[in-house]
Design an enzyme around this catalytic site. Sequence first.
Site, PDB file in Angstrom:
ATOM      1  N   ILE A   1       0.706  -1.315   0.022  1.00 37.56           N
ATOM      2  CA  ILE A   1       0.031  -0.166   0.101  1.00 37.56           C
ATOM      3  C   ILE A   1       0.886   1.391  -0.306  1.00 37.56           C
ATOM      4  O   ILE A   1       0.290   2.365  -0.140  1.00 37.56           O
ATOM      5  CB  ILE A   1      -1.057  -0.057   1.279  1.00 37.56           C
ATOM      6  CG1 ILE A   1      -0.195  -0.100   2.491  1.00 37.56           C
ATOM      7  CG2 ILE A   1      -1.893  -1.022   0.899  1.00 37.56           C
ATOM      8  CD1 ILE A   1      -1.164  -0.012   3.780  1.00 37.56           C
TER       9      ILE A   1
ATOM     10  N   ASP B   1       7.059  16.264  10.840  1.00 38.29           N
ATOM     11  CA  ASP B   1       6.642  15.771   9.439  1.00 38.29           C
ATOM     12  C   ASP B   1       5.272  15.529   9.014  1.00 38.29           C
ATOM     13  O   ASP B   1       4.786  14.866   8.384  1.00 38.29           O
ATOM     14  CB  ASP B   1       7.661  14.536   9.177  1.00 38.29           C
ATOM     15  CG  ASP B   1       7.636  14.506   7.451  1.00 38.29           C
ATOM     16  OD1 ASP B   1       7.705  15.488   6.665  1.00 38.29           O
ATOM     17  OD2 ASP B   1       7.885  13.199   6.987  1.00 38.29           O
TER      18      ASP B   1
END
Length: 750
Positions: A485, A600
Amino acid sequence: MELDKVKTHSLHCNAAVLSSLQAPTSATSPQSFTSKANAVAEAAFIENSNQQQNVQKDLNSHNRDCDSPVSSTSELEKEFDDLRKLHTSSLTNSVVVGKSTGSLNGDYSITSATSKTKTLESVVTINSATGSACLTIASTADHIKKRIPNSRTPTRKALRIKFYRNGDRFYPGVTIPVSNERYRSFERLFEDLTRLLEENVKIPGAVRTIYNMCGKKITSLDELEDGQSYVCSCNNENFKKVEYNPGSQPLSNLTLTNNSRPYNQRLAKHRPASPLKNGLLVGSSPLAVCGGGTGNGSPLIASKSSDRVTVVHPRIVTLIRSGTKPRRIMRLLLNKRNSPSFDHVLTAITQVVRLDTGYVRKVFTLSGISVVQLSDFFESDDVFFAYGTERINTAEDFKLEPEELKAINVIRKTMRTAGTTCKGPKPKMPIKSKKVYPPSVNSEAFKAATAPEDDRHATLLTSTGIEINELPSNIRSTYTLGKIIGDGNFAIVFKIKHRQTGDSYALKIIDKNKCKGKEHYIDAEVRVMKKLNHPHIISLILSVDQNTNMYLVLEYVSGGDLFDAITQVTRFAESQSRIMIRHLGAAMTYLHSMGIVHRDIKPENLLVKLDEHGNVLELKLADFGLACEVNDLLYAVCGTPTYVAPEILLEVGYGLKIDVWAAGIILYILLCGFPPFVAPDNQQEPLFDAIISGIYEFPDPYWSDIGDGVRDLIANMLQSDPDVRFTSEDILDHYWTIGNEGNECTTYKR
């Protein structure tokens, strides 16, 4: 102490007894008179004996009422025996001395039951045929007091101690009694302080350390001093030397009477609570702290303080410091943490403008109107003059010099909410920073799909350079491997399914060979995720560390990441954006309360759950590869260029608020489909220059149908100065995030 009526013990004797006491050598009375006197004394003694049981019942009842030990009946009998021997020693005839609850003639005495009484009066009544005489014997009863100790007196007086929250100068503190009887161990005191603080303020964890006001660590109960104040630290925080609640009542004025606990609870509840604690909505107290007076009679009264919750919201104001022109221009972020009352706002302004005359005493709007209440700071005016004790020249002081006006306009330019026409083509989203592998439909994939399970696993792993035998046995036996994925520079992610329950999870395999010299990032990611438990943060189910790879079994979110969702729909409505920013803000608030910065935050690291119509139901924060705990300013340059904060680029040190900047960029993208800071061909140098400048627009037609409320929120999240930038809690407190946009017409004009 109530007074108890104690019936006197009468000692009856004939006239010969009286005469013998007065003159021991006197002659003996006739026999007939003696017999008559003896009969009277004997009758009194019989009556006294019949009433002895009633005396015992009265004494027992008195003992129960006073809650203190009393002399037993046998001890009282001994005293009467001593009295009898004392007096009969001088008698020549037989005399009966009896003890009675009352004299035959109805006389009684009253004895005080207070602790200060040191005498016990005994009345001795002597009757004769011709008359009566009273002999009163008074003796000290210190020995009786010793036999009746005051059970209410504590063995050791409890210390009166006040505790503050580390680094919180607005928390009024809590005063509690401390003794070895109340707290058998130091840990028990920690538990009680944790409970008391959690009821009134938001703390990142349990109380672990106690400091005195000089920063010295307290290690035992014996080091605590009566009447002193101490600071509670959570999760091994370092001591923060601030002026702890200077406006609170001195400890010497506080008492530990029965009224002290309601007082402390009421005072503690004044401090506003955060609207979000660990992702759960909690109420805020409608009361505000009335801090120490400013010296000029601050007009904060109870009726106005009750409206604090409705008027206080996160807001940046501009301050003009009194002095020689051109005057200094500064900014200050006001929110529920530093603005619970009018006096607290003045304190916050004082710390920013630093007047030569000391404390800020007077504040005026740009038009010269005096600010006299808390709500004045949260209305249409956002520029204020700050003065101390100096005289004000209304004709000159409220006029702005050209340099001052220019500085204010520069500040307002960074807070711009008006739309501008976009020139040129529509800006584009940056390239996704990681690859996503869609399901393959070629013949090789079809053959792999029909092959046995182990063969399919081997095919998937071989394409990534990982052998199936390298998978940890507990993962291989518990889960079945699914499709890829996603992947990044150092890791690849598979969808896996639990063999027994059928639940889906994500398996992240981190290649340590690609992380040479950066192994500490992997360790930090696992260490941080093990601490987290929040509904809007991806959960870590299992971690397995091997020589070549790190395996993480994570919570699976079916909708994919936010970047793909933005690519499909281009832009989201305000209602959908509000849901996502609420969830992201809640996750950041939880992280920041634990002293953890993500570093992040970007659409690729935000996973969404969608309904059948493609609407976002839930958002979760993922990928903690760069997350770390913040104990001091950080200087490492990291992150994704589009979402990096200016203080990272300037290398001046940064903290938790870089996550707020990244969230502001994401909110901007959600509403229009492109970031506020762009550069041609995604060149980094022009992009970084634009970020450092902090200047951006809300161009039409992409922003023409978007309200001013969310623009104001974005403008506050994208402040170049981290000191005035919103915190994660301020995002949740903003009226647009809450959904109360009726406020914006009067309080958010620029």
